[in-house]
Design an enzyme around this catalytic site. Sequence first.
Site, PDB file in Angstrom:
ATOM      1  N   ASP A 269       0.812  -1.210  -0.163  1.00 49.90           N
ATOM      2  CA  ASP A 269       0.154  -0.144   0.182  1.00 49.90           C
ATOM      3  C   ASP A 269       0.901   1.316   0.137  1.00 49.90           C
ATOM      4  O   ASP A 269       1.839   1.365   0.600  1.00 49.90           O
ATOM      5  CB  ASP A 269      -0.904   0.051   1.265  1.00 49.90           C
ATOM      6  CG  ASP A 269      -1.891   0.981   1.108  1.00 49.90           C
ATOM      7  OD1 ASP A 269      -3.072   0.428   1.178  1.00 49.90           O
ATOM      8  OD2 ASP A 269      -1.593   2.140   1.025  1.00 49.90           O
ATOM      9  N   ILE A 270       0.488   2.357  -0.723  1.00 47.66           N
ATOM     10  CA  ILE A 270       1.491   3.251  -0.935  1.00 47.66           C
ATOM     11  C   ILE A 270       1.634   4.129   0.336  1.00 47.66           C
ATOM     12  O   ILE A 270       2.407   5.071   0.439  1.00 47.66           O
ATOM     13  CB  ILE A 270       0.780   4.180  -2.318  1.00 47.66           C
ATOM     14  CG1 ILE A 270       1.985   5.119  -2.870  1.00 47.66           C
ATOM     15  CG2 ILE A 270      -0.565   5.035  -1.917  1.00 47.66           C
ATOM     16  CD1 ILE A 270       1.467   5.971  -3.981  1.00 47.66           C
TER      17      ILE A 270
ATOM     18  N   ASN B 243     -12.659  -3.217   2.994  1.00 48.04           N
ATOM     19  CA  ASN B 243     -13.218  -1.981   3.311  1.00 48.04           C
ATOM     20  C   ASN B 243     -14.314  -2.150   2.185  1.00 48.04           C
ATOM     21  O   ASN B 243     -13.894  -2.208   0.782  1.00 48.04           O
ATOM     22  CB  ASN B 243     -12.490  -0.531   3.165  1.00 48.04           C
ATOM     23  CG  ASN B 243     -11.733  -0.458   4.367  1.00 48.04           C
ATOM     24  OD1 ASN B 243     -11.802  -0.831   5.347  1.00 48.04           O
ATOM     25  ND2 ASN B 243     -10.482   0.038   4.095  1.00 48.04           N
TER      26      ASN B 243
ATOM     27  N   HIS C 293     -10.339  -5.375  -3.325  1.00 56.23           N
ATOM     28  CA  HIS C 293      -9.131  -5.490  -2.636  1.00 56.23           C
ATOM     29  C   HIS C 293      -9.056  -5.793  -1.150  1.00 56.23           C
ATOM     30  O   HIS C 293      -9.858  -5.497  -0.508  1.00 56.23           O
ATOM     31  CB  HIS C 293      -8.090  -4.494  -2.910  1.00 56.23           C
ATOM     32  CG  HIS C 293      -8.595  -3.089  -2.336  1.00 56.23           C
ATOM     33  ND1 HIS C 293      -9.597  -2.524  -2.956  1.00 56.23           N
ATOM     34  CD2 HIS C 293      -8.357  -2.497  -1.017  1.00 56.23           C
ATOM     35  CE1 HIS C 293      -9.877  -1.352  -2.160  1.00 56.23           C
ATOM     36  NE2 HIS C 293      -9.131  -1.259  -1.063  1.00 56.23           N
ATOM     37  N   LEU C 294      -8.106  -6.798  -0.753  1.00 57.22           N
ATOM     38  CA  LEU C 294      -7.764  -6.987   0.548  1.00 57.22           C
ATOM     39  C   LEU C 294      -6.714  -6.483   1.026  1.00 57.22           C
ATOM     40  O   LEU C 294      -5.759  -6.069   0.456  1.00 57.22           O
ATOM     41  CB  LEU C 294      -7.555  -8.546   0.803  1.00 57.22           C
ATOM     42  CG  LEU C 294      -8.785  -9.473   0.985  1.00 57.22           C
ATOM     43  CD1 LEU C 294      -9.584  -9.438  -0.212  1.00 57.22           C
ATOM     44  CD2 LEU C 294      -8.195 -11.004   1.165  1.00 57.22           C
ATOM     45  N   HIS C 295      -6.560  -5.764   2.322  1.00 63.43           N
ATOM     46  CA  HIS C 295      -5.545  -5.198   2.957  1.00 63.43           C
ATOM     47  C   HIS C 295      -5.169  -6.226   3.981  1.00 63.43           C
ATOM     48  O   HIS C 295      -5.905  -7.192   4.734  1.00 63.43           O
ATOM     49  CB  HIS C 295      -6.053  -3.939   3.839  1.00 63.43           C
ATOM     50  CG  HIS C 295      -6.620  -2.917   3.141  1.00 63.43           C
ATOM     51  ND1 HIS C 295      -5.808  -1.807   3.075  1.00 63.43           N
ATOM     52  CD2 HIS C 295      -7.579  -2.411   2.832  1.00 63.43           C
ATOM     53  CE1 HIS C 295      -6.755  -0.806   2.429  1.00 63.43           C
ATOM     54  NE2 HIS C 295      -7.677  -1.363   2.208  1.00 63.43           N
TER      55      HIS C 295
HETATM   56  P1  AMP Z   1      -9.485   1.367   0.653  1.00 59.93           P
HETATM   57  O1  AMP Z   1      -9.506   2.773   1.119  1.00 59.93           O
HETATM   58  O2  AMP Z   1      -9.786   0.175   1.448  1.00 59.93           O
HETATM   59  O3  AMP Z   1     -10.249   1.456  -1.012  1.00 59.93           O
HETATM   60  O4  AMP Z   1      -7.949   1.210  -0.049  1.00 59.93           O
HETATM   61  C1  AMP Z   1      -7.331   1.847  -1.031  1.00 59.93           C
HETATM   62  C2  AMP Z   1      -5.953   1.713  -0.614  1.00 59.93           C
HETATM   63  O5  AMP Z   1      -5.271   2.017  -1.928  1.00 59.93           O
HETATM   64  C3  AMP Z   1      -5.462   2.815   0.221  1.00 59.93           C
HETATM   65  O6  AMP Z   1      -4.929   2.256   1.519  1.00 59.93           O
HETATM   66  C4  AMP Z   1      -4.313   3.827  -0.437  1.00 59.93           C
HETATM   67  O7  AMP Z   1      -3.262   3.928   0.241  1.00 59.93           O
HETATM   68  C5  AMP Z   1      -4.116   2.504  -1.522  1.00 59.93           C
HETATM   69  N1  AMP Z   1      -3.468   3.120  -2.895  1.00 59.93           N
HETATM   70  C6  AMP Z   1      -3.728   4.164  -3.509  1.00 59.93           C
HETATM   71  N2  AMP Z   1      -3.245   4.317  -4.550  1.00 59.93           N
HETATM   72  C7  AMP Z   1      -2.164   3.408  -4.507  1.00 59.93           C
HETATM   73  C8  AMP Z   1      -1.113   3.129  -5.318  1.00 59.93           C
HETATM   74  N3  AMP Z   1      -0.867   3.598  -6.554  1.00 59.93           N
HETATM   75  N4  AMP Z   1      -0.424   2.012  -5.059  1.00 59.93           N
HETATM   76  C9  AMP Z   1      -0.497   1.263  -3.976  1.00 59.93           C
HETATM   77  N5  AMP Z   1      -1.568   1.503  -3.186  1.00 59.93           N
HETATM   78  C10 AMP Z   1      -2.276   2.856  -3.342  1.00 59.93           C
END
Ligand code: AMP
Length: 114
Positions: A31-32, A87, A100-102
């Site tokens: 995650d970024i 989420n 997506h899964l965190h």
């Molecule tokens: P959600 O809020 O559960 O939809 O998670 C989306 C996630 O994507 C967030 O935790 C962001 O930090 C992550 N994210 C957004 N852009 C990128 C990217 N380019 N590379 C990796 N993670 C990202």
Amino acid sequence: MAPDCLFCKIIAGTIPANRVYEDEFCIGFPDINPQAPTHLLIVPKEHLASLAKADPEHTPLVGHLMAAATEIARSQKLSNGYRIVVNTGEDGGQTVHHLHLHLLGGRPMLWPPG
Ligand code: AMP
Ligand code: ZN
């Protein structure tokens, strides 16, 4: 592939990500904006907007994502435990509308979550 989807672009390779995991159905990358020492996203290659949009035909895919997450957790040496978060929708705090899964680990997690 959904044209304006960030994760579809990552899967296509037009936006870079460090693929720590990849198989036929999903990829895993950091995650970024990490919320824990280990914070990876496990993302299906098929575009599906959220868990709420999953049909019965997606059940094997959802199971596969969980299995991939546990395999990644093993390879990341998260032997003390970890948390998997999906989420979903506005109240769920979903910001990227591609399922997506965190996978979060490397510190104790709190309960209840925010
Ligand atoms: P959600 O809020 O559960 O939809 O998670 C989306 C996630 O994507 C967030 O935790 C962001 O930090 C992550 N994210 C957004 N852009 C990128 C990217 N380019 N590379 C990796 N993670 C990202
Ligand atoms: Zn997508």
